[in-house]
Write an enzyme that holds these catalytic residues in place. Structure first.
Site, PDB file in Angstrom:
ATOM      1  N   HIS A 159     -10.977  37.541   2.969  1.00 13.84           N
ATOM      2  CA  HIS A 159     -10.275  38.140   4.105  1.00 13.84           C
ATOM      3  C   HIS A 159      -8.873  37.551   4.138  1.00 13.84           C
ATOM      4  O   HIS A 159      -8.687  36.364   3.845  1.00 13.84           O
ATOM      5  CB  HIS A 159     -11.005  37.882   5.419  1.00 13.84           C
ATOM      6  CG  HIS A 159     -10.356  38.526   6.604  1.00 13.84           C
ATOM      7  ND1 HIS A 159      -9.922  39.834   6.589  1.00 13.84           N
ATOM      8  CD2 HIS A 159     -10.030  38.041   7.832  1.00 13.84           C
ATOM      9  CE1 HIS A 159      -9.386  40.132   7.762  1.00 13.84           C
ATOM     10  NE2 HIS A 159      -9.433  39.058   8.528  1.00 13.84           N
ATOM     11  N   ASP A 173      -3.967  37.284  12.837  1.00 12.42           N
ATOM     12  CA  ASP A 173      -4.712  38.265  12.043  1.00 12.42           C
ATOM     13  C   ASP A 173      -4.513  39.657  12.631  1.00 12.42           C
ATOM     14  O   ASP A 173      -5.048  39.977  13.691  1.00 12.42           O
ATOM     15  CB  ASP A 173      -6.199  37.904  12.026  1.00 12.42           C
ATOM     16  CG  ASP A 173      -6.975  38.723  11.009  1.00 12.42           C
ATOM     17  OD1 ASP A 173      -6.408  39.697  10.459  1.00 12.42           O
ATOM     18  OD2 ASP A 173      -8.148  38.401  10.760  1.00 12.42           O
ATOM     19  N   CYS A 224      -7.351  44.686   5.000  1.00 11.07           N
ATOM     20  CA  CYS A 224      -6.867  43.396   5.498  1.00 11.07           C
ATOM     21  C   CYS A 224      -5.620  42.898   4.778  1.00 11.07           C
ATOM     22  O   CYS A 224      -4.700  42.373   5.408  1.00 11.07           O
ATOM     23  CB  CYS A 224      -7.986  42.355   5.457  1.00 11.07           C
ATOM     24  SG  CYS A 224      -8.536  41.866   3.806  1.00 11.07           S
TER      25      CYS A 224
END
Length: 683
Positions: free
Chosen positions: A327, A350, A269
């Site tokens: 995250h 994202d 991530c």
């Protein structure tokens, strides 16, 4: 064919694109004219008989416009003009103006001079057009200069990892001004399925940062296209690069372009987000990397995450829902003309492939204001992001297939959301942008407090008797765990009844990756204790360094305690997930942290081995505009407590505040980092 002088130095300065001076093509921003010069040679320009026309092309789209004698230009349409007061008939100075809503991309232009209906001069040129956050008419306009400098020009950042109670700052070089990065970012748009399917439509849509951001979000991963990065959350990275070894975006983007746009292995991530931040800043869209601690991954959309433990404190793998200890995504600044209401500002995007949006793996842009107000009816992906920061956590202890204890935590998910501060190498708390909190100041204070005190989860048992709470347990770390030292913790047990109790105590520690359920137990302890009526007892425990030596890299520890009443078989659970802090590399600049541009400088990198065994590894030093590529050094075996120092030279090529960073990858795959901010000035 005449040659056009693109007046590169003046245009780059005017358009704040001087960082792209290494590009072979002029780089300018929309909403602001740029200047070109056309020398005419033996035949001067006669405004009474001659006319000039400019044709600007993006792919097969074009606009044709006359060159007017004026100094006025429109922010709404293309235009070209010459200043009549400074007209030089032998060397024409022409200004070309792109509207503030022009499409991003690489353009061509042609200049014609017509005399009595015949073409006497023809010239061609190229330019790259980017968004313009300095232009109030541009939908990416951001009103503060320090933010524009941070979110467009700053070529380094900090990525925040670990846990909310023990934050790890990882340096990252965004590299937007490094060679070939600009070209790779523009080619990313051209390689996308949107462009390949319908080039005309794609070019037209590139005027809109909402569209651009969705394309980039999808193209950073490779699940649906020829995207930049391949994800890998396994333990096997032998056929690629371990995500923790990446230190900057340019290596990834250049490898991707050089490979013919085949995915680069591997990302997780924070790598996805950092590379997307680079692309967005290159394209002129203000962008920052954001970390959400205890981020929920709610697969069924019920805003509930269930976690299960065994009766001996082992965390179980029994649900598709999960909580990532952290995250990382990005926020981009833009107006949202496609939505009603005041939803302009920071938008969450994202690129990590978690769920499909519009049929492809991308996420956002979701307005942070919409997340805060739970406007789940709006575009894009607001319910998913809302759950990431707001889901409830149900924790259950099971024994022989039966739930014997249950607790609900409404505050565990998203307790801290943060980014790098403007102009400073430290964390900025942005939780208040996502949630209604008492005050941002109190939130920041409580987060600082939690990081120092290491307060743990407290649990109480649930029993068949309505309203009874017979037992309570609190698990606390004595101090932040540091590599090479013992993990010291205490279990506080409270008997709330006026009767003595015999209790079984089960303690269990497991290794855990930041986004996965724990693996096998690496440490455990079991004992029986007696509690007097209303007694509070504190049990001190420690895990020795050799017992957790397999907790390497970015892995964490899941520590749990289950207490069992030996008479009633009632249970109570307390648990804590924490990271073990690695030491930092120490970087020192000879002569101080202010250096001169284009003058060789020296620095040193020092590492002290905190582990109880010898270590060796590879030291890599880099810095955008400081070092070309990476300077690599082999660090041979260091005994426990021993130190090693490496001297390096670097040559600053651009003024500003720059990051010199170092990364030491040990033989057990642990990565240790360090950085130093360097101020580069003209002599």
């Amino acid at each position: 064919m005449h040659k056009v002088d693109l007046e590169i130095s003046e245009n780059l300065e005017r358009h704040r694109t001087a960082g792209f001076s290494g590009s072979k093509t002029l780089v300018v921003r929309r909403g602001d004219p740029f200047k070109v010069s056309l020398p005419l040679g033996t035949r001067p320009y006669d405004p009474s008989t001659d006319t000039l026309w400019v044709k600007v092309l993006l792919g097969r789209l074009y606009v044709l416009m006359p060159v007017t004698l004026s100094t006025k230009f429109s922010l709404c349409r293309w235009g070209a003009f010459m200043d009549p007061d400074s007209l030089n008939p032998n060397n024409l100075t022409i200004f070309i103006s792109a509207p503030a809503s022009a499409s991003v991309g690489q353009y061509k232009f042609k200049l014609w001079v017509f005399a009595k209906g015949k073409t006497t001069v023809c010239a061609v040129g190229k330019f790259i057009l980017l968004c313009n956050p300095w232009c109030q008419a541009d939908s990416v306009y951001i009103p503060f200069e320090d933010q524009r400098e941070e979110y467009i020009h700053n070529d380094s950042c900090l990525l925040f990892m670990g846990t909310a109670k023990n934050i790890v700052s990882r340096p990252w070089s965004l590299d937007q001004f490094e060679p070939y990065v600009l070209e790779a970012c523009l080619n990313l748009l051209n390689v996308s399925p949107h462009h390949q399917h319908n080039r005309r439509k794609d070019y037209l849509n590139r005027s809109n940062p909402v569209y651009i951001s969705r394309v980039v979000s999808a193209m950073i991963n490779c699940e649906d296209d020829r995207g930049v990065l391949k994800g890998n959350w396994s333990e096997d990275f032998d056929d690629g690069v371990h995500p923790s070894k990446w230190t900057g975006s340019s290596d990834i983007l250049r490898r991707w372009a050089k490979s013919g746009y085949h995915p680069i292995k591997y990302g997780q991530c924070w790598v996805y987000a950092a590379v997307m931040c680079t692309v967005m800043r290159v394209l002129g869209i203000p962008c920052r990397v954001v970390t959400n601690f205890n981020s929920a991954h709610d697969t069924n959309g019920n805003l509930v995450i269930e976690e299960f433990y065994s009766e001996t404190g082992q965390k179980l793998k029994s649900t598709k829902d999960s909580i990532w200890n952290f995250h990382v995504w990005v926020e981009c600044w833009m107006t949202r003309k496609d939505l009603e209401g005041d939803l302009d500002g920071w938008q969450i995007l994202d690129p990590t492939p978690q769920k499909r949006s519009g049929g492809v793996f991308c996420c956002g842009p979701a307005p942070a204001k919409a997340i805060k107000e739970r406007r789940v009816d709006l575009f894009y992906d607001i319910p998913f992001v809302y759950a990431e920061v707001n889901a409830d956590v149900h924790t259950l202890v099971v024994s022989k297939g039966r739930v014997v204890s249950r607790s609900v935590d409404k505050d565990r998910v998203g307790p801290l959301i943060c980014t790098k501060a403007v102009g400073l190498p430290r964390m900025q708390n942005v939780t208040g942008d996502y949630k209604h909190v008492k005050s941002l100041t109190s939130t920041m204070s409580s987060n600082r407090s939690s990081m120092s005190s290491n307060r743990s989860s407290v649990s109480e048992n649930s029993t068949p008797r309505r309203g009874t709470k017979r037992l309570a347990a609190l698990l606390t770390l004595d101090k932040t765990p540091v590599a090479g030292t013992s993990i010291l913790f205490a279990l506080k047990v409270v008997n709330r009844q006026s009767a003595a109790k015999m209790m079984k105590v089960h303690l269990n520690a497991q290794t855990k990756e930041y986004n996965n359920s724990p693996s096998e137990t690496f440490w455990e302890a079991h004992k029986v204790i007696e509690l007097a009526p209303l007694e509070v007892k504190v049990l001190k425990q420690q895990i020795l360094p050799f017992q957790y030596e397999d907790v390497v890299g970015d892995n964490l520890v899941n520590l749990a305690a289950v207490l069992e009443d030996m008479v009633t078989q009632e249970r109570v659970l307390a648990f804590e997930e924490f990271n073990i802090a690695n030491p930092q590399l120490v970087i020192e600049i000879e002569g101080g942290e202010t250096v001169a541009v284009n003058k060789e400088q020296a620095a040193s990198v020092t590492f002290t081995n905190p582990f109880c065994h010898p270590v060796s590894g590879l030291l890599s030093v880099s810095g955008s505009s400081l070092i070309k590529g990476h300077a690599n050094f082999r660090m041979f075996s260091l005994r426990p407590g021993g130190s090693g120092k490496q001297r390096i030279n670097f040559l600053p090529s651009m003024k500003g505040t720059k990051m010199l960073q170092a990364s030491l990858t040990l033989s057990n795959k642990t990565t240790i980092t360090g950085f130093k901010m360097v101020t580069v000035r003209h002599v």
